[in-house]
Scaffold this motif. Sequence first.
Motif, PDB file in Angstrom:
ATOM      1  N   LYS A  24       0.849  -1.200   0.000  1.00 32.48           N
ATOM      2  CA  LYS A  24       0.000   0.000   0.000  1.00 32.48           C
ATOM      3  C   LYS A  24       0.879   1.242   0.000  1.00 32.48           C
ATOM      4  N   ARG A  25       1.937   1.184   0.802  1.00 33.47           N
ATOM      5  CA  ARG A  25       2.840   2.329   0.927  1.00 33.47           C
ATOM      6  C   ARG A  25       3.492   2.627  -0.426  1.00 33.47           C
ATOM      7  N   LYS A  26       3.883   1.582  -1.116  1.00 28.72           N
ATOM      8  CA  LYS A  26       4.510   1.753  -2.430  1.00 28.72           C
ATOM      9  C   LYS A  26       3.574   2.456  -3.406  1.00 28.72           C
ATOM     10  N   ILE A  27       2.319   2.045  -3.377  1.00 32.47           N
ATOM     11  CA  ILE A  27       1.339   2.638  -4.280  1.00 32.47           C
ATOM     12  C   ILE A  27       1.129   4.114  -3.951  1.00 32.47           C
ATOM     13  N   SER A  28       1.009   4.427  -2.647  1.00 30.45           N
ATOM     14  CA  SER A  28       0.766   5.828  -2.300  1.00 30.45           C
ATOM     15  C   SER A  28       2.013   6.665  -2.562  1.00 30.45           C
ATOM     16  N   LEU A  29       3.191   6.084  -2.394  1.00 23.94           N
ATOM     17  CA  LEU A  29       4.427   6.811  -2.702  1.00 23.94           C
ATOM     18  C   LEU A  29       4.510   7.132  -4.190  1.00 23.94           C
ATOM     19  N   ALA A  30       4.113   6.187  -4.992  1.00 29.68           N
ATOM     20  CA  ALA A  30       4.143   6.391  -6.447  1.00 29.68           C
ATOM     21  C   ALA A  30       3.231   7.540  -6.839  1.00 29.68           C
ATOM     22  N   LYS A  31       2.115   7.671  -6.108  1.00 32.11           N
ATOM     23  CA  LYS A  31       1.180   8.751  -6.406  1.00 32.11           C
ATOM     24  C   LYS A  31       1.735  10.097  -5.962  1.00 32.11           C
ATOM     25  N   GLU A  32       2.528  10.079  -4.877  1.00 28.14           N
ATOM     26  CA  GLU A  32       3.075  11.332  -4.356  1.00 28.14           C
ATOM     27  C   GLU A  32       4.203  11.875  -5.226  1.00 28.14           C
ATOM     28  N   ASP A  33       4.804  11.029  -5.998  1.00 32.49           N
ATOM     29  CA  ASP A  33       5.909  11.457  -6.853  1.00 32.49           C
ATOM     30  C   ASP A  33       5.406  12.476  -7.868  1.00 32.49           C
ATOM     31  N   PRO A  34       5.945  13.716  -7.805  1.00 36.97           N
ATOM     32  CA  PRO A  34       5.477  14.757  -8.737  1.00 36.97           C
ATOM     33  C   PRO A  34       5.668  14.347 -10.202  1.00 36.97           C
ATOM     34  N   PHE A  35       6.661  13.521 -10.452  1.00 38.15           N
ATOM     35  CA  PHE A  35       6.924  13.082 -11.817  1.00 38.15           C
ATOM     36  C   PHE A  35       5.854  12.128 -12.325  1.00 38.15           C
ATOM     37  N   ALA A  36       5.061  11.603 -11.372  1.00 33.41           N
ATOM     38  CA  ALA A  36       3.996  10.685 -11.770  1.00 33.41           C
ATOM     39  C   ALA A  36       2.832  11.463 -12.383  1.00 33.41           C
ATOM     40  N   ASP A  37       2.811  12.768 -12.100  1.00 27.39           N
ATOM     41  CA  ASP A  37       1.763  13.635 -12.634  1.00 27.39           C
ATOM     42  C   ASP A  37       2.120  14.027 -14.066  1.00 27.39           C
ATOM     43  N   THR A  38       1.463  13.421 -15.012  1.00 27.59           N
ATOM     44  CA  THR A  38       1.849  13.638 -16.410  1.00 27.59           C
ATOM     45  C   THR A  38       1.485  15.023 -16.916  1.00 27.59           C
ATOM     46  N   SER A  39       0.561  15.708 -16.215  1.00 27.51           N
ATOM     47  CA  SER A  39       0.166  17.040 -16.679  1.00 27.51           C
ATOM     48  C   SER A  39       1.319  18.031 -16.552  1.00 27.51           C
ATOM     49  N   ARG A  40       2.293  17.680 -15.674  1.00 24.42           N
ATOM     50  CA  ARG A  40       3.420  18.591 -15.470  1.00 24.42           C
ATOM     51  C   ARG A  40       4.249  18.750 -16.749  1.00 24.42           C
ATOM     52  N   LEU A  41       4.165  17.792 -17.620  1.00 22.21           N
ATOM     53  CA  LEU A  41       4.943  17.853 -18.858  1.00 22.21           C
ATOM     54  C   LEU A  41       4.496  19.016 -19.734  1.00 22.21           C
ATOM     55  N   ASN A  42       3.224  19.402 -19.586  1.00 21.47           N
ATOM     56  CA  ASN A  42       2.691  20.468 -20.436  1.00 21.47           C
ATOM     57  C   ASN A  42       2.700  21.839 -19.762  1.00 21.47           C
ATOM     58  N   ASP A  43       2.966  21.853 -18.444  1.00 18.53           N
ATOM     59  CA  ASP A  43       2.875  23.175 -17.809  1.00 18.53           C
ATOM     60  C   ASP A  43       4.177  23.948 -17.985  1.00 18.53           C
ATOM     61  N   ASN A  44       4.036  25.246 -17.879  1.00 22.83           N
ATOM     62  CA  ASN A  44       5.218  26.099 -17.969  1.00 22.83           C
ATOM     63  C   ASN A  44       5.659  26.462 -16.559  1.00 22.83           C
ATOM     64  N   ALA A  45       6.061  25.475 -15.833  1.00 22.82           N
ATOM     65  CA  ALA A  45       6.417  25.687 -14.436  1.00 22.82           C
ATOM     66  C   ALA A  45       7.646  26.578 -14.337  1.00 22.82           C
ATOM     67  N   SER A  46       7.660  27.412 -13.275  1.00 24.40           N
ATOM     68  CA  SER A  46       8.830  28.247 -13.030  1.00 24.40           C
ATOM     69  C   SER A  46       9.979  27.362 -12.554  1.00 24.40           C
ATOM     70  N   ASP A  47      11.180  27.919 -12.528  1.00 23.32           N
ATOM     71  CA  ASP A  47      12.333  27.152 -12.073  1.00 23.32           C
ATOM     72  C   ASP A  47      12.151  26.666 -10.644  1.00 23.32           C
ATOM     73  N   ASP A  48      11.513  27.516  -9.815  1.00 24.27           N
ATOM     74  CA  ASP A  48      11.288  27.144  -8.417  1.00 24.27           C
ATOM     75  C   ASP A  48      10.438  25.885  -8.316  1.00 24.27           C
ATOM     76  N   THR A  49       9.359  25.901  -9.049  1.00 17.59           N
ATOM     77  CA  THR A  49       8.458  24.755  -9.031  1.00 17.59           C
ATOM     78  C   THR A  49       9.191  23.526  -9.549  1.00 17.59           C
ATOM     79  N   GLU A  50       9.957  23.754 -10.576  1.00 18.90           N
ATOM     80  CA  GLU A  50      10.743  22.687 -11.185  1.00 18.90           C
ATOM     81  C   GLU A  50      11.672  22.056 -10.143  1.00 18.90           C
ATOM     82  N   ALA A  51      12.363  22.916  -9.369  1.00 22.09           N
ATOM     83  CA  ALA A  51      13.289  22.434  -8.343  1.00 22.09           C
ATOM     84  C   ALA A  51      12.550  21.678  -7.252  1.00 22.09           C
ATOM     85  N   ALA A  52      11.388  22.199  -6.858  1.00 19.71           N
ATOM     86  CA  ALA A  52      10.601  21.537  -5.818  1.00 19.71           C
ATOM     87  C   ALA A  52      10.162  20.162  -6.295  1.00 19.71           C
TER      88      ALA A  52
END
Length: 118
Positions: A24-52
Amino acid sequence: MQYPRNVLQSVFEYLKKLEGDLLKRKISLAKEDPFADTSRLNDNASDDTEAAEQNGHAQAVTLSEETSDSLKRVQQAMKRVDDGTYGKCVKCGEMIDTDRLGIDPTAELCVSCAKKAK
Ligand SMILES: [Zn+2]
């Protein structure tokens, strides 16, 4: 020497529960990974957000690796319960101290082998 069946049974149930928690922990960790959010690929995130996100990702990977390690240990211990070698040191075959197994039921080395391994 071998552990009585009822002892092994409760160890196995404990390990099984631990395995479920870790999965269960593995599954929830995978969800918490910001890289798991595919919408981030299309956003124009600032460098700060990128670093976070980089940070969050690195942390998620570390935690996930730790969880995978624990999971592996738990599954190996379950396998040893199955094949009747649970409680024996995988290196020298001596019985592992029950106090040691009480603290870490997934311990696979006796105290002296664990010391040598360090
Ligand atoms: Zn040993």
